[in-house]
Each structure stands twice: as structure tokens, then as C-alpha cells.
Scaffold this motif. Structure first.
Motif, mmCIF file in Angstrom:
data_model
loop_
_atom_site.group_PDB
_atom_site.id
_atom_site.type_symbol
_atom_site.label_atom_id
_atom_site.label_comp_id
_atom_site.label_asym_id
_atom_site.label_seq_id
_atom_site.Cartn_x
_atom_site.Cartn_y
_atom_site.Cartn_z
ATOM 1 N N GLY A 1 25.025 -28.574 -23.700
ATOM 2 C CA GLY A 1 24.914 -28.773 -25.139
ATOM 3 C C GLY A 1 25.346 -30.165 -25.542
ATOM 4 N N THR A 2 26.436 -30.654 -24.939
ATOM 5 C CA THR A 2 26.917 -32.004 -25.228
ATOM 6 C C THR A 2 25.899 -33.054 -24.811
ATOM 7 O OG1 THR A 2 29.218 -31.304 -24.940
ATOM 8 C CG2 THR A 2 28.758 -33.658 -24.752
ATOM 9 N N MET B 1 18.834 -32.501 -30.507
ATOM 10 C CA MET B 1 20.044 -32.195 -31.265
ATOM 11 C C MET B 1 20.127 -30.706 -31.594
ATOM 12 S SD MET B 1 20.193 -35.527 -33.806
ATOM 13 C CE MET B 1 21.699 -35.011 -34.606
ATOM 14 N N VAL B 2 18.992 -30.113 -31.977
ATOM 15 C CA VAL B 2 18.976 -28.673 -32.264
ATOM 16 C C VAL B 2 19.310 -27.877 -31.009
ATOM 17 C CG1 VAL B 2 17.513 -26.736 -32.930
ATOM 18 C CG2 VAL B 2 17.385 -28.893 -34.207
ATOM 19 N N LEU C 1 22.985 -24.547 -27.681
ATOM 20 C CA LEU C 1 23.711 -24.325 -26.437
ATOM 21 C C LEU C 1 25.206 -24.185 -26.699
ATOM 22 C CD1 LEU C 1 21.796 -26.758 -24.065
ATOM 23 C CD2 LEU C 1 21.940 -24.275 -23.837
ATOM 24 N N PHE C 2 25.730 -24.984 -27.619
ATOM 25 C CA PHE C 2 27.137 -24.847 -28.011
ATOM 26 C C PHE C 2 27.399 -23.451 -28.579
ATOM 27 C CE2 PHE C 2 30.460 -27.830 -27.699
ATOM 28 C CZ PHE C 2 29.904 -29.072 -27.409
ATOM 29 N N LEU C 3 26.504 -23.007 -29.457
ATOM 30 C CA LEU C 3 26.655 -21.686 -30.056
ATOM 31 C C LEU C 3 26.597 -20.600 -28.980
ATOM 32 C CD1 LEU C 3 26.882 -19.918 -32.576
ATOM 33 C CD2 LEU C 3 24.394 -20.009 -32.783
ATOM 34 N N ALA C 4 25.679 -20.753 -28.010
ATOM 35 C CA ALA C 4 25.589 -19.790 -26.910
ATOM 36 C C ALA C 4 26.892 -19.764 -26.112
ATOM 37 C CB ALA C 4 24.414 -20.146 -26.006
ATOM 38 N N GLY C 5 27.494 -20.934 -25.914
ATOM 39 C CA GLY C 5 28.769 -20.997 -25.204
ATOM 40 C C GLY C 5 29.878 -20.265 -25.934
ATOM 41 N N PHE C 6 29.968 -20.460 -27.247
ATOM 42 C CA PHE C 6 30.987 -19.762 -28.039
ATOM 43 C C PHE C 6 30.773 -18.248 -28.000
ATOM 44 C CE2 PHE C 6 31.464 -23.892 -30.459
ATOM 45 C CZ PHE C 6 32.754 -24.135 -30.005
#
Length: 315
Positions: free
Chosen positions: A241-242, A280-281, A286-291
Motif C-alpha cells: 500500500g505504501t 493512490m486509490v 491495500l492499507f484498509l485491507a491491512g487494517f
């Protein structure tokens, strides 16, 4: 207790009496204390009635678990592992293609040689070459490469385990093929192999289908991911995600600076703009999936609950 023998079964009414008689004879010859756990995975024939008859024939040695419906071999093994009490646990198939004469040798490798897990290797097989042997070779080669465990036959049903191993792992879905991989991820690294006899099927029909070949490779990808990132999903999703977000942001910044430098250059109707926006989306998703993965991994109780209709010889 010296041995627990865990046997998942599905529509094997014809083979069970012969199998249990053979196991009992081997146990008597070697003076082992033992239990046989027969897990009926939703059979539609008279398998459970046969298990009940065997319980009466071998009181104290035969124990049974009957699922209300078919859950699969992994579920059956997991319930057997929960219930077993022996110092060494043997798993084998109910179709008489695994020989109980191999049990003393497998047990010896656990007790005397100090292995945590010993997997059987059916070096000479009597299955169909095209539909079973060839897919099995491909599957085993891929698993060896991905896991770093150099076994010839990961999917052999005949295996021996130290009791601590089966009490420390969880088998679900279709992960019974990867028990050595699961055991390795749990910290049990002394994994051995023994050449065992493979016998031609005497009763019934094989439960193998082409879907198991396809699912095997999907399960391999799943078990490798879960083994490495199951307790830390943010390490995977957060990293990618980063990367995606920074690439998209950097590209966007470049386009904006270019627009400021030369106002005549179009910004929103150029392909790079949409590539940057998409990156960017994707990074944010991916960040949201990680959380979400972190939340799920910390609140995943009850994923291995099965409806058991009846038990024999078990509290």
C-alpha cells in the motif's frame, strides 16, 4: 497411551472391519496400548453403523465421531487431533491403501530418532498415472520449492506425529495436504520421511477429483501467505500500500509541477494522470485491507467449529 490412530472416513463401510482387525493385530504383536479414532465425515452408507459394531467388538480401543454433514478431510483430522490421547499419533486413510504394518516403524522414528513428524512416501503407487500420479508429482514439486521442506509425498495420508505437534496446530479448509508446512510454521522443524507400502484399492471408489488438483495449488498459495503474514497482515498490505500510494503521489506531484511550470500542458485528460490516481486509490485500499486483516486476525475465534452429531467412547 502409546498410540492414537486417527482415521477419517467417507463411505468406507466395506473396508472398516478388515482395517480395524489388521490394526488390532499389529498392536497386539507389538504390545502397544492404543486407541482408534474413526471420524465419519458425513457418510451416506452404513459406515457409522459399522463403527458402532466395531466399538462393541473392541471396547476401550475404538472411538468414533460422526459429523452431521460432510466437512472434508481437514475437519475430520482436526477433530481427531483434539480428541486423541496417545503419545504418538498416526493418521491413515480408511480405504486399506495404507498398511498398518508400517505403524511400528513410524512410531520408532518419533520415539527413538526424535522426529516431530514423519511423513510416508508411497514410492511405488497403484493409482492412475494420468489423473493422480502425475498431478501428485507436480503438486509435491511445487510444495517442496515453496516451503523448503524436501518431502516426496506431502499428501500421503499415512503420517506419524509427536502428540505435542497435533495439539499445537490447527487444520481447516483443505489444509490437510500441508500439515508438514503448518507444523514447520509452528516451530516443529524435525520432519522426516519413510518409504511406505501403497496398496491397490480393494473396496469402494476413490474420492479424488480434478478439482482437488486445482485447489491444491490455491491452498499452497494460501498456506504460504497465512504462515508468513497470518499474524501480521499489515506487514504485507501496508508495504505494498505504501509503495503504490507513494508512486501515485509522486507521479501526481510531477504532473502538478509540470502544469504550474507550463500552464498550457493539459493535466486531467492525460493517461499518466489516471495511472497516478489509480495507484493512490490502490494504495489506500491495500492499507484498509491491512487494517481489516489485523482486526480479523485478532478476533478469529470459532473458525473451526463443526456440528458433531454423535460420539462414541469420548467424553
Amino acid at each position: 497411551m502409546d498410540l492414537s490412530i486417527v482415521i477419517p472416513l467417507l463411505n468406507e463401510e466395506e473396508s472398516l472391519p478388515e482395517l480395524c482387525s489388521w490394526i488390532s493385530r499389529v498392536m497386539a504383536e507389538n504390545q502397544f496400548s492404543y486407541e482408534i479414532l474413526l471420524i465419519d465425515d458425513g457418510s451416506t452408507d452404513q459406515s457409522w453403523a459399522v463403527v458402532c459394531d466395531l466399538k462393541n467388538q473392541y471396547p476401550g480401543n475404538i472411538k468414533g465421531i460422526k459429523f452431521q454433514r460432510n466437512y472434508g478431510k481437514s475437519a475430520a483430522l482436526n477433530e481427531g487431533f483434539r480428541a486423541c490421547q496417545g503419545d504418538v499419533v498416526i493418521t491413515m486413510d480408511a480405504d486399506l491403501q495404507d498398511s498398518p504394518d508400517e505403524i511400528p516403524g513410524l512410531r520408532s522414528m518419533i520415539i527413538k530418532d526424535g522426529f516431530d513428524l514423519v511423513s510416508g512416501w508411497k514410492k511405488k503407487r497403484y493409482d492412475n498415472t494420468l489423473t493422480k500420479n502425475l498431478p501428485s508429482k507436480l503438486f509435491n514439486a511445487a510444495t517442496r520449492k515453496a516451503s523448503g521442506i524436501y518431502l516426496h509425498d506431502f499428501n500421503c495420508g499415512l503420517k506419524a506425529y509427536r502428540k505435542k505437534v497435533v495439539k499445537s496446530i490447527e487444520v481447516y479448509g483443505e489444509m490437510h495436504r500441508y500439515i508438514p508446512v503448518i507444523a514447520k510454521w509452528a516451530g516443529f522443524r524435525k520432519i522426516g520421511e519413510k518409504v511406505v507400502e501403497h496398496r491397490a484399492r480393494k473396496y469402494g471408489v476413490t474420492k479424488f477429483g480434478i478439482n482437488r488438483f486445482v485447489n491444491g495449488f490455491l491452498d499452497l498459495a494460501s498456506i504460504m501467505f497465512v504462515g508468513k503474514y497470518g499474524k501480521k497482515p499489515m506487514h504485507f498490505f501496508g508495504l505494498w500500500g505504501t509503495i503504490c500510494f507513494l508512486l501515485g503521489f509522486g507521479f501526481s506531484a510531477y504532473l502538478v509541477i509540470g502544469k504550474i511550470w507550463n500552464p498550457e500542458i493539459s493535466l486531467t485528460n492525460r493517461p499518466p494522470f489516471f495511472i497516478a490516481l489509480t495507484a493512490m486509490v490502490m494504495g489506500s485500499q491495500l492499507f484498509l485491507a491491512g487494517f481489516l486483516g489485523e482486526l480479523i486476525s485478532r478476533n478469529s475465534a470459532g473458525r473451526n467449529q463443526y456440528l458433531v452429531e454423535e460420539k462414541l467412547g469420548l467424553d
